[in-house]
Structures are given as C-alpha cells and as structure tokens.
Design a protein around this motif. Structure first.
Motif, PDB file in Angstrom:
ATOM      1  N   ARG A 298       7.117   3.656  -3.485  1.00 15.02           N
ATOM      2  CA  ARG A 298       7.402   2.419  -2.748  1.00 15.02           C
ATOM      3  C   ARG A 298       7.651   2.715  -1.276  1.00 15.02           C
ATOM      4  N   ALA A 299       8.358   3.803  -0.998  1.00 15.96           N
ATOM      5  CA  ALA A 299       8.615   4.177   0.399  1.00 15.96           C
ATOM      6  C   ALA A 299       7.320   4.573   1.103  1.00 15.96           C
ATOM      7  N   LYS A 300       6.486   5.361   0.426  1.00 13.14           N
ATOM      8  CA  LYS A 300       5.235   5.813   1.038  1.00 13.14           C
ATOM      9  C   LYS A 300       4.300   4.653   1.355  1.00 13.14           C
ATOM     10  N   PHE A 301       4.289   3.651   0.483  1.00 14.37           N
ATOM     11  CA  PHE A 301       3.393   2.511   0.677  1.00 14.37           C
ATOM     12  C   PHE A 301       4.102   1.324   1.317  1.00 14.37           C
ATOM     13  N   GLN A 302       5.350   1.520   1.680  1.00 18.31           N
ATOM     14  CA  GLN A 302       6.159   0.480   2.308  1.00 18.31           C
ATOM     15  C   GLN A 302       6.181  -0.785   1.461  1.00 18.31           C
ATOM     16  N   ALA A 303       6.286  -0.599   0.156  1.00 18.37           N
ATOM     17  CA  ALA A 303       6.340  -1.722  -0.785  1.00 18.37           C
ATOM     18  C   ALA A 303       7.801  -2.061  -1.069  1.00 18.37           C
ATOM     19  N   HIS A 304       8.094  -3.332  -1.137  1.00 19.61           N
ATOM     20  CA  HIS A 304       9.464  -3.772  -1.370  1.00 19.61           C
ATOM     21  C   HIS A 304       9.811  -3.859  -2.848  1.00 19.61           C
ATOM     22  N   SER A 305       8.802  -3.819  -3.711  1.00 18.98           N
ATOM     23  CA  SER A 305       9.036  -3.921  -5.152  1.00 18.98           C
ATOM     24  C   SER A 305       7.925  -3.191  -5.900  1.00 18.98           C
ATOM     25  N   ARG A 306       8.152  -3.009  -7.182  1.00 14.77           N
ATOM     26  CA  ARG A 306       7.097  -2.423  -8.031  1.00 14.77           C
ATOM     27  C   ARG A 306       5.881  -3.337  -8.062  1.00 14.77           C
TER      28      ARG A 306
END
Length: 108
Positions: free
Chosen positions: A69-77
């Motif tokens: 999530r951090a690598k893809f800057q995603a806030h959720s699964r």
C-alpha cells in the motif's frame, strides 16, 4: 505451495503488467509482495487466507500488504487491488493497435 502460485506470481508479464510502464510504485515489489499481489487479484485478500497460501503468519501478510500500500500510495486494500486491475487492463489495451481491438477477438 501451489506450483501455479509459485511460478505465476514471480513474474506478472503473463498478466500484462510492466512495472516500468504502467505503474508508479515508489519501489519495485519484492518477490513475496508479488505473490501477495497475485493472490489478491485472484480474490484471496484476508491476512489469514494469504498466510495459509504462503505459509507465513497473518501478521507477516499484513506487513507485506502495508508495504505494498505504501509503495503504490494506496489508502486501502481495495484501492490497491483496483490499481492492480487497472494496470493490467491499461497494459493489455495499450499493447494492441486500435484497429485490432475487438471484443470478438478477430481483429476485424
């Protein structure tokens, strides 16, 4: 571990994903993170389900997902999985010339 999982999850090229062109991770996913990504896009999304498939603890699975999530800057699964599917689709459709795109597969 399932042979299909072991082989397919090591390289996402068979899914049409090219990390250099279609995605913007801050760092390339590790081998284990790619395995988890493979599981997630195939509907295996809970820490426990992932842990069973990869023979790791649920806490380790959670840590890998947090890293992704951090690598893809995603806030959720959900956002991470949506991004993975989006990357696959973009890659598949940008590799086929416009005049060859057909829902019927004939290219005409």
């Amino acid at each position: 571990m399932d042979d299909k999982l072991m082989n397919a999850s090591l390289d996402f090229q068979h899914l049409g994903v090219d990390w250099n062109e279609t995605s913007v991770p801050l760092a390339p996913p590790t081998r284990q993170e790619r395995r988890i990504m493979y599981l997630m896009i195939n509907g295996i999304t809970t820490n426990t389900e992932i842990a069973v498939q990869l023979r790791i603890t649920p806490d380790t699975a959670a840590q890998h997902i947090d890293n992704l999530r951090a690598k893809f800057q995603a806030h959720s699964r959900a956002q991470l999985v949506a991004y993975l599917f989006h990357s696959i689709l973009i890659s598949l459709f940008t590799e086929v010339p416009l005049n060859e795109r057909s829902i019927y597969g004939s290219g005409k």
